[in-house]
Write a protein that holds these residues in place. Structure first.
Motif, PDB file in Angstrom:
ATOM      1  N   VAL A 187      11.892  -3.286  10.881  1.00 59.49           N
ATOM      2  CA  VAL A 187      11.385  -3.351   9.507  1.00 59.49           C
ATOM      3  C   VAL A 187      11.874  -4.655   8.882  1.00 59.49           C
ATOM      4  N   ILE A 188      10.913  -5.509   8.438  1.00 55.30           N
ATOM      5  CA  ILE A 188      11.282  -6.840   7.938  1.00 55.30           C
ATOM      6  C   ILE A 188      11.061  -6.992   6.433  1.00 55.30           C
ATOM      7  N   GLY A 189      10.623  -5.934   5.780  1.00 56.33           N
ATOM      8  CA  GLY A 189      10.415  -6.063   4.333  1.00 56.33           C
ATOM      9  C   GLY A 189       9.668  -4.868   3.770  1.00 56.33           C
ATOM     10  N   GLU A 190       9.235  -5.032   2.533  1.00 52.70           N
ATOM     11  CA  GLU A 190       8.595  -3.932   1.812  1.00 52.70           C
ATOM     12  C   GLU A 190       7.409  -4.456   1.001  1.00 52.70           C
ATOM     13  N   SER A 191       6.341  -3.655   0.919  1.00 51.50           N
ATOM     14  CA  SER A 191       5.181  -3.967   0.072  1.00 51.50           C
ATOM     15  C   SER A 191       4.884  -2.737  -0.784  1.00 51.50           C
ATOM     16  N   ARG A 192       4.898  -2.947  -2.098  1.00 52.25           N
ATOM     17  CA  ARG A 192       4.604  -1.833  -3.006  1.00 52.25           C
ATOM     18  C   ARG A 192       3.547  -2.278  -4.006  1.00 52.25           C
ATOM     19  N   THR A 201       1.458   3.557  -1.067  1.00 53.12           N
ATOM     20  CA  THR A 201       0.047   3.730  -1.398  1.00 53.12           C
ATOM     21  C   THR A 201      -0.398   2.719  -2.460  1.00 53.12           C
ATOM     22  N   GLY A 202      -1.507   2.047  -2.182  1.00 55.73           N
ATOM     23  CA  GLY A 202      -2.057   1.066  -3.115  1.00 55.73           C
ATOM     24  C   GLY A 202      -1.508  -0.325  -2.960  1.00 55.73           C
ATOM     25  N   ALA A 203      -0.483  -0.501  -2.127  1.00 64.01           N
ATOM     26  CA  ALA A 203       0.131  -1.820  -1.958  1.00 64.01           C
ATOM     27  C   ALA A 203      -0.705  -2.688  -1.026  1.00 64.01           C
ATOM     28  N   PRO A 204      -0.641  -4.026  -1.191  1.00 57.97           N
ATOM     29  CA  PRO A 204      -1.356  -4.923  -0.279  1.00 57.97           C
ATOM     30  C   PRO A 204      -0.814  -4.816   1.144  1.00 57.97           C
ATOM     31  N   VAL A 205      -1.724  -4.764   2.109  1.00 57.14           N
ATOM     32  CA  VAL A 205      -1.329  -4.763   3.510  1.00 57.14           C
ATOM     33  C   VAL A 205      -0.939  -6.192   3.900  1.00 57.14           C
ATOM     34  N   PRO A 206       0.231  -6.381   4.491  1.00 50.45           N
ATOM     35  CA  PRO A 206       0.690  -7.750   4.795  1.00 50.45           C
ATOM     36  C   PRO A 206      -0.211  -8.447   5.813  1.00 50.45           C
TER      37      PRO A 206
END
Length: 390
Positions: A69-74, A93-98
């Motif tokens: 796991v290298i980070g978080e997207s919310r 949910t709703g966060a941009p997909v990296p």
């Protein structure tokens, strides 16, 4: 006398198209959209996660595979890097997909230990990624005309339109006439009754998108009626109640003519509502309704509501008709189209027992107006008949 259809044609000819105005989206509920709304953005504007979980490369999503796991997207705060081989990003949910990821593994299918995750032996199919523009894309439209309801407003807001162009609301002035009338809450004299019709009509017209105002009761004198017409200045539609017949005290027609009304028609072959008058008076359309309560409200449904819809740009069409099966036999009808107060029950329709045009209690109990064509023959139980909802 003219037919109901002919009267409607005359009224539609009098229904001058109204202009438009811009209103804030928060104030647009119930208004008629006059110009299309065009989406200025995609929705979603990016590939978005449909679930809470971990974003990674789909080709690597093997059962029991391990990832760092290298980070978080919310929602509202994206992961700025990209996902490489063997890597995953915690996502909500709703966060941009990296960048670099194309699948979300739901959190129920993941075991996490520090910065390492292990996928379950049996994985949900996924991919739980909503592509950019899945809902709508730039250039998609909400078409006009339409009455703006909750679903329209939610979509238009998502399209990033803070204001919309709508048709101006028709302004309707209501004038009850007659020495016998007093307003609700006042103490009537021994020969007086309460002015009720205008209150039902005001509610009816406002529910259809108009702005209606009640003017003071006009007494049975030319001077009083002239004063009421003066107060109605600026209205698109002036509706008088009572005084449109040919009795000694029915003075709406003569006073209106004196003030320049160009009469379009007088008397319609219908019941209730025969003494109906219409014409153009200055910049307004004048409609003179009968004074009987049921007659005036039925005429409001059959004539004025379609006219208001036409003024709002929603098309010139009669009140919609539906059909139901008769619950009892009916005798033949006379030479006038009859709008019978009726009750609906499980696909059947039954006329209420008394059809006197003064009986508001019967109208209050009714669900519909059963339409009998002029000179309609006897009808049997189980036959299909037309009705208008009220």
């Amino acid at each position: 006398m003219i037919t109901v259809s002919e009267a409607l044609d005359h009224l539609f000819a009098l229904a001058a198209p109204l202009g438009t105005e811009r209103v804030a989206l928060a104030d647009a509920a119930g208004r008629v959209l006059a110009e299309p709304v065009v989406a200025a953005r995609n929705q979603p504007p990016f590939a978005a996660s449909a679930m809470d979980g971990y974003a990674l490369k789909g080709v690597e999503a093997d059962p029991e595979a391990m990832f760092k796991v290298i980070g978080e997207s919310r929602a509202g705060v994206r992961f700025e890097g990209s996902v490489g081989p063997g890597q995953a990003v915690r996502i909500f949910t709703g966060a941009p997909v990296p960048v670099g990821a194309d699948r979300v593994i739901i959190q129920e299918d993941v075991t996490r230990d520090g910065n390492l995750i292990t996928l379950a032996r049996k994985l949900d199919r996924g991919p739980y990624v909503r592509p950019a523009g899945t809902d709508f894309t730039i250039g998609d439209r909400v078409e006009a005309p339409r009455v703006l309801g909750p679903r329209d407003l939610a979509l238009i807001a998502a399209m990033n339109a803070g204001a919309v162009t709508v048709t101006r609301q028709p302004s309707v002035a209501l004038i009850a006439t007659g020495d016998e009338l007093v307003m609700p809450g006042e103490e009537p004299g021994p020969d007086q009754i309460i002015a009720s019709n205008a209150f039902g009509l005001k509610a009816m017209f406002e529910a259809a998108g108009a702005r209606a105002r009640l003017l003071p009761i006009a007494r049975d004198t030319a001077e009083s009626l002239r004063a009421a017409f003066e107060l109605a200045q600026g209205a698109d539609l002036v509706v008088t109640i009572g005084g449109a017949s040919v009795g000694d005290h029915d003075i709406v027609g003569p006073v209106a003519a004196e003030l320049g009304m160009e009469q379009s028609f007088y008397k319609v072959a219908m019941r209730p509502g025969k003494p109906l008058m219409a014409g153009r008076m200055g910049d307004a359309t004048l409609i003179g309704l009968p004074g009987n309560p049921v007659s005036s409200l039925v005429c409001g449904v059959i004539f004025i509501l379609p006219m208001i819809r036409a003024m709002l740009g929603l098309g010139a069409a009669p009140a919609p008709r539906l059909s139901a099966l008769l619950a009892e036999d009916l005798p033949e009808n006379g030479p006038r189209e009859h709008y019978m107060r009726a009750a609906l029950d499980a696909g059947t329709i039954r006329p209420l027992p008394r059809q006197d045009s003064s009986l508001l209690t019967i109208l209050h109990r009714a669900d519909a107006l059963l339409v009998r064509p002029a000179n309609d023959g006897p009808r049997k139980t189980g036959e299909s008949v037309d009705f208008v909802e009220i």
